[in-house]
Structure formats: C-alpha cells, structure tokens
Enzyme design. Structure first.
Site, PDB file in Angstrom:
ATOM      1  N   ASP A 274       0.783  -1.430   0.010  1.00  0.00           N
ATOM      2  CA  ASP A 274       0.085   0.346  -0.171  1.00  0.00           C
ATOM      3  C   ASP A 274       0.671   1.320  -0.222  1.00  0.00           C
ATOM      4  O   ASP A 274       1.034   2.093   1.170  1.00  0.00           O
ATOM      5  CB  ASP A 274      -1.051   0.051   1.617  1.00  0.00           C
ATOM      6  N   SER A 282      -5.643   7.045  -5.120  1.00  0.00           N
ATOM      7  CA  SER A 282      -6.698   6.454  -4.090  1.00  0.00           C
ATOM      8  C   SER A 282      -7.834   6.821  -3.469  1.00  0.00           C
ATOM      9  O   SER A 282      -9.036   6.923  -3.978  1.00  0.00           O
ATOM     10  CB  SER A 282      -6.538   4.562  -3.273  1.00  0.00           C
TER      11      SER A 282
END
Length: 509
Positions: A274, A282
């Site tokens: 991530d 995102s």
C-alpha cells in the site's frame, strides 16, 4: 471491471457458450478444448489473453484449456461467472473468440519498471486499460510493484489521481460544503467513520461517505459497516440516502466512482503493499468523484503503524494537501496516536460492536474510540462552520452524549436497507499472559496478522478482541486478548501463528 461496448470487428468463427459456474473473483476466465478450431486458427494456448465478443459487448479474458470431451465439446467455450455476467449471454448463445488488440500501454509499464517517470498521457492510457479490464493480475502487479520500487513523485501522483477520476462517475451536491474523512490505515480497530458520519450529519452537514474494503488490514470501513447495514448502494440509492439523511456509509466499489482503484486494491491486497502515491491517488480520486469539497485525513503515527514517525506523517500530509489542492479539494490532516489498537475489536463484527457501544453511550464503550471519533468529527464540524475554531470536539461529544448521533446513525442504516445485528463467532479462545507485569508494547502488525488468520475480513465474525491496553498491570494467566473464529480451521491457523510470532503483547516485569 466493465464490459467494453464497441463495434464488431471482422467476422470470426463462433462458439456456443457454456456456463461453468466457475468462480474466479473479478477476473474473467474462459475454457476451451485444446483441439478447438478457434484455438488452432488463432494460435491460442493456455493463459493466452482472448477477446470475447457478443454483439456490441466485448470482454477480455484469460484462456485455460482442457482435453477430452468430458467438460466441453470442440465447438463450445466455457465461461466463468465473471465472464458470463459481463457478456450478458444465455446458455447456448454464440460468441466470437479472438486475439485482443495489442496492449499499447504496457510499454509505459515497462518504462516504469526500468526507472522512468510517466507523464499524464501514459498514466491515463494505463488507467483506461485497467478500468476496461484489459490488464491481467500479472500486468497489474507489475505496475503496482514498479510504483513501489520507484515511488510516484507528486506530478505522477496527481496525474494518476486525475486519470482515475476520469474513468469513473462523478457526483454533485446542492450544498456549498460537502465534507468527507479518511484514515490512511495501519492501525487495528480504528473504526471511527460510522461515528463521524453520524455526528457530522446530525449537525446538518452533507457527508456522502464511500469507503473501501480492507486492503492489507483485518477490516475496512465497508467490511465493518456491512455487518450493520447494506453497503452495496448504487448511485441512485446513495443519492437518495444522502438527500434524506445528510450522510451515508457505502462501499465505493458499488457506485463506479473510481473503478480503476477497486481493481488496484484487489491486487494490492494480494501483494500486501500500500504505497504512498497509490494511497493518495486512491483516497483523493474517490473523494473528488464523490463531490467532496473538504476532507479530513486521519494519519495514525506509531512504531508499528503504517506511518512510523512524525517526519513521515508530515511528509505524507504535505503530499496529500498539495495533490488535493490541484483539484480544488481542501484537505486537513490530523496526526493521531498509532501506538496501539483503537477500541477493543479487530475484525468487521468486533469493530461494529465497538461502534454501537460508542453511539449508544454504553457504560463499557471504548473511550479511546469515542474521543478519536469526536476529534475527527470536530475537525469536520469546524471546516463546515458548524463549530468555531477549537470548539468542534466539544460539539461532537455533545452530539454523542445527547443521543442525536445514534438517532442519525439508525436513520442512515434504515435508509440504506435496514439496521441489523453483527454476527458472533462460534469459536473464541484466549491468549493469556505468560508472566505478571506491565504492558509496555503492542505490535499492531502482528495483531493484524493474527486477526486475518482468524478469518477477518472475509469471515465477518473473525478477528481479535483486546483485553488489555498499554500501561495495564496484569497477572500471570490473565487474558491479553481473545481470538474469534467462525471455523475450527481458522482458529487453528491463528493460534499456530500466535505460538510462533513472539510477543504480540509485550510485558515488562
């Protein structure tokens, strides 16, 4: 992932479709006979990428092959459930199978692998192909890994954000201020969002909260909220809920706000990565697509949180606000304590019980979750001018104490399809203290791993319930935590890990 709608190409041989009832998650898969005339004429082999055409609908899929006639005949093509749904076919329909056009944007992925920066056009082409379903999981993993090995710079992050916004829907609201919040993650049990939305909406602000499912954690907000009410809201339903109640807590993937992000998230989960640039793109793509004008970002900081120190948190906050400002979004970043889990539950249902306890003013409600949610809601109330500077937290706590937040949460859940009780695990097992002493460290990463091995987030009732906090004085044999699992197999996996992981909760004599 969506089916492409485009004019039919040159006439190709047709094959009858057969529904295989094969579940492949999101990736379309087709199965064909090794001696199929289309395989021979097109030069198709196992794991080839193929283009399926049914009238104006086209789907990119991965090919697997079988021998013999037990599964398929030579003139049939078997479809996975995902391929079947995207093509919109019925049993016995005929489709054409051919090589897909060359995937030109892969050249940019290769450039990124070799350390070259990408411009807005290259990132736009990649994201368009991702959203169209043209990238396999291998292609996606290559792009995400390349973006981790050489982190996206600010321009790339902004260009990726813009590209992700462009391929999805966008919402607009008849309100001058639309607020949102997000947590960058890495802290187990930090389920403030349902509480924040209830407080903010109860005070008259608009907060259309779309949330993700877990990427690398035991639960995302959508996973937890799903144990309390439906979250798969389409765009029309989401708008109706927000117009009626001022807020919602919905799964972002159901409303097509940033469809490429949902595809990236699925592969990030499998890679257990991530990265900063991907995280920012995102978060911001979904906030902007949801029509937000202001967003509060929670950045937990701690030795085993995602963000380890104040310098890293300040850098992330600076990057978030800089990219957000390019799109006219005002971002307020709040650094919070990430030294230990928030609340007691870790896992969808266990976190939902904590949320309910706070909203219902239960005597045993976790105070850290209540205060953290009030801090974040207070920041949103100040942004929305419902509270003066420095007065937002007090108003948020008042909204909880007088029951308005719980009343608003009930109304939101009913509007989304009805409030329901979270499930409880069939199997619960304690992990006890090996010695007496004081709790001096809780390893968030090991704790998250333990909860995931217990089944979270797929098993909604699975996870971990914490019984101690930093600074607690404990006796030998006292429970430190309880592992919750829906099956004996998941419980065994979790307990085996706990036996090998070393100190998840560190005790100093």
């Amino acid at each position: 992932m969506t089916a492409l709608v485009s004019p039919a190409g040159p006439e190709q041989p047709s094959l009858r479709v057969r529904r295989l009832l094969l579940h492949t998650q999101h990736q379309p898969v087709v199965v064909m006979h090794t001696d199929c005339h289309v395989c021979r004429s097109e030069g198709l082999a196992a794991r080839s990428q193929v283009l399926l055409t049914n009238g104006a609908r086209q789907v990119h899929a991965t090919l697997f092959q079988v021998d013999g006639d037990a599964v398929l005949s030579h003139d049939e093509v078997g479809l996975s459930e995902t391929a079947w749904d995207l093509l919109g076919v019925a049993e016995g329909d005929e489709v054409r199978v051919s090589h897909p056009p060359a995937l030109e944007s892969l050249a940019s992925v290769r450039r990124r692998i070799y350390g070259h920066r990408l411009d807005a056009q290259a990132l736009s082409e990649i994201v368009r192909d991702v959203a169209a379903g043209r990238y396999t999981d291998v292609h996606l993993a290559a792009f995400l890994t390349a973006s981790a090995a050489l982190p996206l710079d600010e321009n790339e992050t902004a260009d990726l954000t813009g590209a992700m916004i462009a391929v999805g829907d966008r919402m607009e609201w008849d309100a001058p201020t639309v607020v949102d919040k997000h947590c960058v993650g890495g802290l187990p049990g930090n389920r403030t969002t349902p509480i924040v939305v209830a407080i903010v909406a109860a005070n008259g602000l608009v907060m259309p909260k779309t949330s993700s499912r877990a990427i690398t954690s035991p639960a995302g907000t959508a996973d937890t909220m799903e144990t309390l009410a439906p979250v798969d809201l389409d765009l029309a339903t989401l708008r109706r809920v927000v117009e009626a109640e001022g807020g919602c807590i919905a799964w972002g993937g159901a409303v097509h706000l940033s469809p490429a992000d949902d595809i990236f998230v699925r592969v990030e989960r499998e890679l257990d990565v991530d990265t900063e640039g991907q995280l920012i793109a995102s978060v911001l793509s979904k906030k902007i697509s949801a029509g937000s004008t202001h967003v509060v970002i929670d950045i937990p900081v701690g030795p085993t949180a995602k963000v380890r120190g104040e310098d890293a948190a300040s850098h992330l906050a600076s990057r978030i606000t800089a990219v957000a400002s390019r799109f006219g979004l005002a971002a307020t970043c709040v650094q919070t304590d990430g030294s230990q889990p928030v609340g007691r539950g870790i896992g969808p249902a266990l976190e939902a019980f904590d949320v309910l306890a706070v909203l219902q003013n239960a005597s045993d409600a976790p105070d850290d979750l209540r205060r953290r949610a009030a801090t974040l809601a207070g920041a949103a109330l100040e942004i929305g001018r419902k509270a003066g500077k420095g007065e937002g937290t007090a108003l948020a706590l008042e909204t909880l104490a007088d029951g308005r937040a719980w009343k608003k949460f009930e109304a939101i859940c009913e509007a989304q399809g009805g409030l329901r009780a979270p499930p409880r695990a069939a199997h619960v097992h304690p992990l006890v203290a090996p010695r007496a002493g004081r709790v001096v460290h809780i390893n968030n990463r090991k704790l998250s791993r333990l909860a995931k091995l217990a089944g979270a987030p797929e098993s909604k009732a699975g996870g971990v319930h914490m019984d101690v906090r930093l600074g607690d004085e404990i006796d030998r044999g006292q429970p430190l935590l309880h592992v919750h699992a829906e099956t004996t197999g998941e419980l065994a996996y979790a307990l085996d890990y706990a036996a090998r992981a070393g100190d998840i909760v560190e005790i100093e004599a």
